[in-house]
Write a protein that holds these residues in place. Structure first.
Motif, PDB file in Angstrom:
ATOM      1  N   ALA A   1      70.617 -24.897 -27.275  1.00  0.00           N
ATOM      2  CA  ALA A   1      70.800 -24.963 -25.791  1.00  0.00           C
ATOM      3  C   ALA A   1      71.772 -23.711 -25.507  1.00  0.00           C
ATOM      4  O   ALA A   1      72.373 -23.272 -26.378  1.00  0.00           O
ATOM      5  CB  ALA A   1      71.341 -26.298 -25.412  1.00  0.00           C
TER       6      ALA A   1
ATOM      7  N   LYS B   1      74.234 -21.849 -21.962  1.00  0.00           N
ATOM      8  CA  LYS B   1      74.639 -22.260 -20.652  1.00  0.00           C
ATOM      9  C   LYS B   1      75.307 -21.212 -20.060  1.00  0.00           C
ATOM     10  O   LYS B   1      76.228 -20.587 -21.062  1.00  0.00           O
ATOM     11  CB  LYS B   1      75.705 -23.614 -20.659  1.00  0.00           C
ATOM     12  CG  LYS B   1      76.436 -23.740 -19.366  1.00  0.00           C
ATOM     13  CD  LYS B   1      77.239 -25.029 -19.432  1.00  0.00           C
ATOM     14  CE  LYS B   1      78.516 -24.904 -20.461  1.00  0.00           C
ATOM     15  NZ  LYS B   1      79.575 -26.210 -20.518  1.00  0.00           N
TER      16      LYS B   1
ATOM     17  N   GLN C   1      67.700 -24.480 -14.236  1.00  0.00           N
ATOM     18  CA  GLN C   1      67.571 -24.912 -15.430  1.00  0.00           C
ATOM     19  C   GLN C   1      66.146 -24.119 -15.918  1.00  0.00           C
ATOM     20  O   GLN C   1      65.059 -23.871 -15.306  1.00  0.00           O
ATOM     21  CB  GLN C   1      67.031 -26.631 -15.431  1.00  0.00           C
ATOM     22  CG  GLN C   1      66.834 -27.173 -16.726  1.00  0.00           C
ATOM     23  CD  GLN C   1      65.572 -26.805 -17.565  1.00  0.00           C
ATOM     24  OE1 GLN C   1      64.491 -27.126 -17.067  1.00  0.00           O
ATOM     25  NE2 GLN C   1      65.749 -26.427 -18.939  1.00  0.00           N
TER      26      GLN C   1
ATOM     27  N   ASN D   1      63.754 -23.012 -19.252  1.00  0.00           N
ATOM     28  CA  ASN D   1      63.446 -23.077 -20.620  1.00  0.00           C
ATOM     29  C   ASN D   1      63.108 -22.036 -21.296  1.00  0.00           C
ATOM     30  O   ASN D   1      62.374 -21.225 -20.729  1.00  0.00           O
ATOM     31  CB  ASN D   1      62.036 -24.166 -20.704  1.00  0.00           C
ATOM     32  CG  ASN D   1      62.439 -25.499 -20.137  1.00  0.00           C
ATOM     33  OD1 ASN D   1      63.395 -26.278 -20.715  1.00  0.00           O
ATOM     34  ND2 ASN D   1      61.591 -26.112 -19.282  1.00  0.00           N
TER      35      ASN D   1
ATOM     36  N   VAL E   1      64.356 -23.849 -26.701  1.00  0.00           N
ATOM     37  CA  VAL E   1      65.636 -23.819 -25.968  1.00  0.00           C
ATOM     38  C   VAL E   1      65.770 -24.259 -24.575  1.00  0.00           C
ATOM     39  O   VAL E   1      65.315 -23.607 -23.592  1.00  0.00           O
ATOM     40  CB  VAL E   1      66.234 -22.295 -26.378  1.00  0.00           C
ATOM     41  CG1 VAL E   1      67.806 -22.209 -25.819  1.00  0.00           C
ATOM     42  CG2 VAL E   1      66.199 -22.003 -27.943  1.00  0.00           C
ATOM     43  N   HIS E   2      66.739 -25.125 -24.245  1.00  0.00           N
ATOM     44  CA  HIS E   2      67.164 -25.504 -22.998  1.00  0.00           C
ATOM     45  C   HIS E   2      68.357 -24.722 -22.447  1.00  0.00           C
ATOM     46  O   HIS E   2      69.496 -24.567 -23.015  1.00  0.00           O
ATOM     47  CB  HIS E   2      67.678 -27.012 -23.053  1.00  0.00           C
ATOM     48  CG  HIS E   2      67.697 -27.613 -21.853  1.00  0.00           C
ATOM     49  ND1 HIS E   2      67.049 -28.304 -21.101  1.00  0.00           N
ATOM     50  CD2 HIS E   2      69.064 -27.528 -21.031  1.00  0.00           C
ATOM     51  CE1 HIS E   2      67.730 -28.884 -20.034  1.00  0.00           C
ATOM     52  NE2 HIS E   2      68.655 -28.353 -19.961  1.00  0.00           N
TER      53      HIS E   2
END
Length: 337
Positions: free
Chosen positions: A142, A144, A215, A217, A222-223
């Motif tokens: 992930a 951010k 959000q 993808n 992978v988020h």
């Protein structure tokens, strides 16, 4: 010695001037701005109010373009068609389609256009990329990106183009957070799809968003999560965090932290300049110098228009998703566009 000019003498142009003047391989020989009063800031340098006059009267190797977003592509095309290299402030264009047109023109002319995504040169980012490439931590799971900044109404009224969709191409996503979004795709790889919501929560009379949540993808599962806003009371530290199968790294306050069983450990730190706004990042000098060295050595070791295309498609997908309320697949969007 490279002969260099700056077109557009707004806020960010001064950090370009500093980088040019501190370079051992470049000389600032001219500047250009439609506002003649800007000549007061560059008294010792030839000043032009018309781009045509600048390009006709000066023998140039490089032009730095620091103009409003809607002028980036047309002026870059004008310059490279004169056989002059361009160092282009972000964003590369208003949208992905326009960026592609510039890329096609650079390919046709075999021209050099460097894009100012200077944060890729930050020490924290370079060390993070090295950690990911080592494969010691397993697969990326992930990523951010958070940008919580503040912009008063005067930010838009002093330069109205910033609040106009046709001239800016967006608000926080393209003017403030694009560097962070660029780093997300630079680290995580190809974008698969995006679900986003763009809004204006400050109630300013502007056409562009001041807040965005998305959000994303990426390939290999992978988020990604991204948030940016201009509605905070101050410019909080940008945060970029990655989670791997066997590790977690966070860039915040110009430091890279690794989270271990013993807690957070700082493993890299950026050199923060005291001569410019801190949120510009510390690496304009490195990005500009890399472009100059690539010109002198005839290499491609700089951030190209092609490198900047993924950030533009990310923004297009965010805007389209917010408009339709649906998740937008990149492949389908490009096929339909």
């Amino acid at each position: 010695m490279l002969k260099v000019a700056i077109i557009g003498l707004g806020d960010v142009s001064f950090i370009h001037r500093k980088a040019i003047e501190e370079s051992a391989v470049a000389e600032l020989v001219a500047v250009c701005d439609i506002n003649p009063t800007k000549h007061e800031l560059y008294r010792d340098i030839p000043f032009y109010t018309q781009i045509d006059d600048l390009l006709r009267k000066q023998s140039l190797d490089v032009v730095h373009i620091c103009l409003p977003h809607d002028l980036h592509v047309p002026v870059a095309k004008q310059v490279i068609n004169k056989g002059i290299a361009v160092f282009l402030e972000k964003p590369v264009a208003l949208n992905y389609k326009e960026a592609c047109h510039l890329y096609e023109e650079t390919a046709r002319l075999n021209a050099r256009v460097g894009v100012c995504f200077q944060n890729r040169y930050n020490e924290t980012v370079k060390v993070l990329k090295e950690k990911l490439a080592s494969n010691d931590y397993g697969k990326l799971v992930a990523i951010k990106g958070l940008v919580a900044w503040g912009r008063p109404l005067s930010y838009y009224t002093s330069k109205p183009w910033r609040g106009m969709m046709a001239r800016a191409g967006g608000g926080t996503i393209i003017n403030q957070a694009i560097h962070t979004y660029d780093l997300m795709q630079y680290i995580a790889g190809d974008i698969v799809d995006v679900k986003a919501s763009l809004s204006n929560i400050t109630d300013y009379p502007i056409e562009v968003e001041d807040t965005a949540v998305a959000q994303i993808n990426f390939s290999d599962g992978v988020h990604g999560f991204a948030m940016s806003t201009n509605a905070y009371a101050a410019n909080s530290s940008v945060e970029c965090q990655v989670i791997l199968e066997r590790g977690k790294f966070t860039i915040k306050d110009y430091q890279l932290y690794e989270t271990t069983d013993q807690g957070k450990v700082c493993i890299a730190e950026d050199k923060v300049s005291t001569k410019s706004k801190s949120y510009y990042g510390p690496s304009h000098q490195e990005a500009i110098e890399a472009f100059y060295q690539a010109l002198l050595t005839q290499t491609n070791d700089y951030i190209t228009v092609q490198d900047a295309l993924p950030s533009m498609i990310m923004l297009d997908l965010m805007k389209q998703s917010s408009k339709t309320g649906e998740r937008i697949n990149k492949g389908e969007y490009l096929h339909d566009s």
